[in-house]
Structure formats: C-alpha cells, structure tokens
Design an enzyme around this catalytic site. Sequence first.
Site, PDB file in Angstrom:
ATOM      1  N   ARG A 155      -0.490  -5.200  11.999  1.00  0.00           N
ATOM      2  CA  ARG A 155      -1.105  -5.004  10.495  1.00  0.00           C
ATOM      3  C   ARG A 155      -1.623  -6.127   9.874  1.00  0.00           C
ATOM      4  O   ARG A 155      -0.516  -6.966   9.542  1.00  0.00           O
ATOM      5  CB  ARG A 155      -0.181  -3.929   9.974  1.00  0.00           C
ATOM      6  CG  ARG A 155      -0.266  -2.525  10.052  1.00  0.00           C
ATOM      7  CD  ARG A 155       0.742  -1.777   9.399  1.00  0.00           C
ATOM      8  NE  ARG A 155       0.626  -1.825   7.974  1.00  0.00           N
ATOM      9  CZ  ARG A 155       1.258  -0.918   7.041  1.00  0.00           C
ATOM     10  NH1 ARG A 155       2.064  -0.017   7.798  1.00  0.00           N
ATOM     11  NH2 ARG A 155       1.246  -1.360   5.811  1.00  0.00           N
ATOM     12  N   ARG A 185       1.105   6.950  -5.370  1.00  0.00           N
ATOM     13  CA  ARG A 185       1.516   5.571  -5.703  1.00  0.00           C
ATOM     14  C   ARG A 185       0.900   5.468  -7.037  1.00  0.00           C
ATOM     15  O   ARG A 185       1.378   4.095  -7.540  1.00  0.00           O
ATOM     16  CB  ARG A 185       0.522   4.846  -4.780  1.00  0.00           C
ATOM     17  CG  ARG A 185       1.593   4.450  -3.503  1.00  0.00           C
ATOM     18  CD  ARG A 185       0.551   3.549  -2.634  1.00  0.00           C
ATOM     19  NE  ARG A 185       1.331   2.616  -1.986  1.00  0.00           N
ATOM     20  CZ  ARG A 185       1.508   2.825  -0.531  1.00  0.00           C
ATOM     21  NH1 ARG A 185       1.255   3.916   0.059  1.00  0.00           N
ATOM     22  NH2 ARG A 185       1.943   1.814   0.135  1.00  0.00           N
ATOM     23  N   ARG A 215       8.712  -6.344  11.386  1.00  0.00           N
ATOM     24  CA  ARG A 215       7.434  -5.360  11.979  1.00  0.00           C
ATOM     25  C   ARG A 215       6.254  -6.147  12.258  1.00  0.00           C
ATOM     26  O   ARG A 215       5.713  -5.724  13.123  1.00  0.00           O
ATOM     27  CB  ARG A 215       7.358  -4.384  10.827  1.00  0.00           C
ATOM     28  CG  ARG A 215       6.431  -3.456  11.132  1.00  0.00           C
ATOM     29  CD  ARG A 215       6.225  -2.238  10.200  1.00  0.00           C
ATOM     30  NE  ARG A 215       5.388  -2.512   8.950  1.00  0.00           N
ATOM     31  CZ  ARG A 215       5.317  -1.834   7.818  1.00  0.00           C
ATOM     32  NH1 ARG A 215       6.066  -0.751   7.707  1.00  0.00           N
ATOM     33  NH2 ARG A 215       4.644  -2.190   6.823  1.00  0.00           N
ATOM     34  N   ARG A 265       1.498  -6.384  -1.949  1.00  0.00           N
ATOM     35  CA  ARG A 265       1.905  -5.054  -1.702  1.00  0.00           C
ATOM     36  C   ARG A 265       3.237  -4.591  -2.663  1.00  0.00           C
ATOM     37  O   ARG A 265       3.273  -3.625  -3.279  1.00  0.00           O
ATOM     38  CB  ARG A 265       2.016  -4.659  -0.289  1.00  0.00           C
ATOM     39  CG  ARG A 265       0.492  -4.231   0.395  1.00  0.00           C
ATOM     40  CD  ARG A 265       0.788  -4.398   1.726  1.00  0.00           C
ATOM     41  NE  ARG A 265       1.854  -3.759   2.356  1.00  0.00           N
ATOM     42  CZ  ARG A 265       2.262  -3.904   3.631  1.00  0.00           C
ATOM     43  NH1 ARG A 265       2.351  -4.991   4.402  1.00  0.00           N
ATOM     44  NH2 ARG A 265       3.400  -2.973   4.186  1.00  0.00           N
ATOM     45  N   LYS A 283       9.920   4.786   5.110  1.00  0.00           N
ATOM     46  CA  LYS A 283       9.356   6.168   4.799  1.00  0.00           C
ATOM     47  C   LYS A 283       9.085   6.718   5.892  1.00  0.00           C
ATOM     48  O   LYS A 283       8.914   7.890   6.312  1.00  0.00           O
ATOM     49  CB  LYS A 283       8.317   5.919   3.689  1.00  0.00           C
ATOM     50  CG  LYS A 283       8.762   5.545   2.161  1.00  0.00           C
ATOM     51  CD  LYS A 283       7.738   5.742   1.194  1.00  0.00           C
ATOM     52  CE  LYS A 283       6.598   4.803   1.444  1.00  0.00           C
ATOM     53  NZ  LYS A 283       6.626   3.392   1.381  1.00  0.00           N
TER      54      LYS A 283
HETATM   55  P1  ADP Z   1       3.464   0.510   3.236  1.00  0.00           P
HETATM   56  O1  ADP Z   1       4.076   0.168   4.574  1.00  0.00           O
HETATM   57  O2  ADP Z   1       3.013  -0.661   2.412  1.00  0.00           O
HETATM   58  O3  ADP Z   1       4.252   1.473   2.343  1.00  0.00           O
HETATM   59  P2  ADP Z   1       1.218   2.174   3.679  1.00  0.00           P
HETATM   60  O4  ADP Z   1       1.309   2.404   5.377  1.00  0.00           O
HETATM   61  O5  ADP Z   1       1.868   3.437   2.946  1.00  0.00           O
HETATM   62  O6  ADP Z   1       2.152   1.145   3.288  1.00  0.00           O
HETATM   63  O7  ADP Z   1      -0.065   1.798   2.969  1.00  0.00           O
HETATM   64  C1  ADP Z   1      -0.729   0.889   3.432  1.00  0.00           C
HETATM   65  C2  ADP Z   1      -2.114   0.481   2.607  1.00  0.00           C
HETATM   66  O8  ADP Z   1      -2.870   1.739   2.193  1.00  0.00           O
HETATM   67  C3  ADP Z   1      -1.315   0.322   1.059  1.00  0.00           C
HETATM   68  O9  ADP Z   1      -0.876  -1.101   1.081  1.00  0.00           O
HETATM   69  C4  ADP Z   1      -2.695   0.627   0.243  1.00  0.00           C
HETATM   70  O10 ADP Z   1      -3.628  -0.536   0.323  1.00  0.00           O
HETATM   71  C5  ADP Z   1      -3.277   1.740   0.853  1.00  0.00           C
HETATM   72  N1  ADP Z   1      -2.671   3.068   0.392  1.00  0.00           N
HETATM   73  C6  ADP Z   1      -1.812   3.814   1.076  1.00  0.00           C
HETATM   74  N2  ADP Z   1      -1.552   4.878   0.247  1.00  0.00           N
HETATM   75  C7  ADP Z   1      -2.227   4.726  -0.938  1.00  0.00           C
HETATM   76  C8  ADP Z   1      -2.375   5.421  -2.098  1.00  0.00           C
HETATM   77  N3  ADP Z   1      -1.619   6.461  -2.181  1.00  0.00           N
HETATM   78  N4  ADP Z   1      -3.153   4.987  -3.192  1.00  0.00           N
HETATM   79  C9  ADP Z   1      -3.689   3.883  -3.046  1.00  0.00           C
HETATM   80  N5  ADP Z   1      -3.625   3.026  -1.653  1.00  0.00           N
HETATM   81  C10 ADP Z   1      -2.968   3.633  -0.905  1.00  0.00           C
END
Ligand code: ADP
Length: 189
Positions: free
Chosen positions: A134, A89, A128, A145, A14
């Site tokens: 991270r 989400r 990654r 996740r 994404k």
């Molecule tokens: P990923 O690479 O897992 O898609 P993101 O960078 O989008 O991760 O998000 C990292 C973390 O931030 C998620 O695992 C969650 O803990 C939190 N997070 C991000 N967006 C949301 C959301 N819309 N609702 C709840 N938690 C979120």
Amino acid sequence: MLNLVLFGPPGAGKGTQSQKLIDKYQLVHISTGDLFRAHIKNETTLGKKVSQLIADGQLVPDSITIDMLEEEVGKNPNAKGFIFDGFPRTVAQAEALDTYLESKGSKITGVIALDVTEEELTNRIAERKKISNRADDDAEKLKKRIDEYFQKTIHVLPYYETQDKLSKVNGIGEIDVIFNDLCAVVDKY
Ligand code: ADP
C-alpha cells in the site's frame, strides 16, 4: 438488525477484527478503504478520482464516500446487519449514516472503539508495509493518515458518546483476547 461501527485509528486492527466478527455474527462487512482500493485496482471513474488523495493519506471528500457507502449498503437488502469499518470518519459522515439508516427503518446499534497507542500504530504499519504493497503505508503518508485521524475522525467519538452508543476496547494484545472483549460488548446489545 445488528449494525456495528468498528472505530479506531489506522492500524488499530479494524480489518482483522471485522473479519472475525462477520463470521461469528453473520454480518456484512463494509470497509470504505477496501471499497476504494477495489475501485482503484479496477480503474473505475471513482477510482481515478480518489487514487491520489488516498496515496497521499488524505480523506476522500464526504459526498463521494457517503454515496459509495449508501450504494454498497443498498446492495445487501437482506443483510442481518453490517459492520462499518473505516466509516464514518467525519461527523458529516456519521450524520449521513444515521439519516440513511433511519430512512430504511434501521439504526446504528453500537460503536466500538479500539484503543491503541500511537507508538503501537506506527510499529504495526511499518510491519504491514513489508507485505501490504500500500502506497499509503510509507512513513510520511502514514503520518498524514494519523494526523487526519486526530484532526477529523476523532470528533466522531463524542457524536456517538452523546447518543450513548460508544464502547471502548483495548486494542493491544492477542488478537483472540481482543476479539473476546469485542464479543462481550456485542453480546450485551
Ligand atoms: P486505515 O488502514 O488507514 O484505517 P483504510 O483502509 O480504512 O485505512 O482507508 C484507506 C484510505 O482510504 C484512507 O486513508 C482515506 O484516504 C480513504 N478512506 C477510507 N475510508 C474513508 C472515509 N470514510 N472517508 C474518507 N476517506 C476514506
């Protein structure tokens, strides 16, 4: 306005594709994951509240996430449109986003889901992790996740499907091929 949701599990691509889409369509990119990481880095009150949840791979509560998102959208009153990446989400977040956009006389144009197998996701995030730094990229947290995705986030798909807004694009293969497929969807809006 062109308001897109780019949807997909952790590691679906994404972030990479959002970057290319904002350049092409001149949109504002809103990644809730990036926003949370910035808060954590800057040690804000919000950052302190969410850092443990995020490190553990759990979702942040809806109310916190929705408030942060609305504030960020509100900072861009002249935007031509937005790409929402990592949001919504949960179905509650999707509903809140619809209500918020409606209050601004706007709406979601379309939702594009990147289709990637679980095996490919695990491999990508292992790669990654070598460069991302991270905490939530380690194997156990990643599993959490992916579980959160399949338990909570996946239900967002039927929400948009019933609104006839959902398109799926194959998320495995060359970045530019995937990007072209995404653009083909966007250009039909
Ligand atoms: P990923 O690479 O897992 O898609 P993101 O960078 O989008 O991760 O998000 C990292 C973390 O931030 C998620 O695992 C969650 O803990 C939190 N997070 C991000 N967006 C949301 C959301 N819309 N609702 C709840 N938690 C979120």
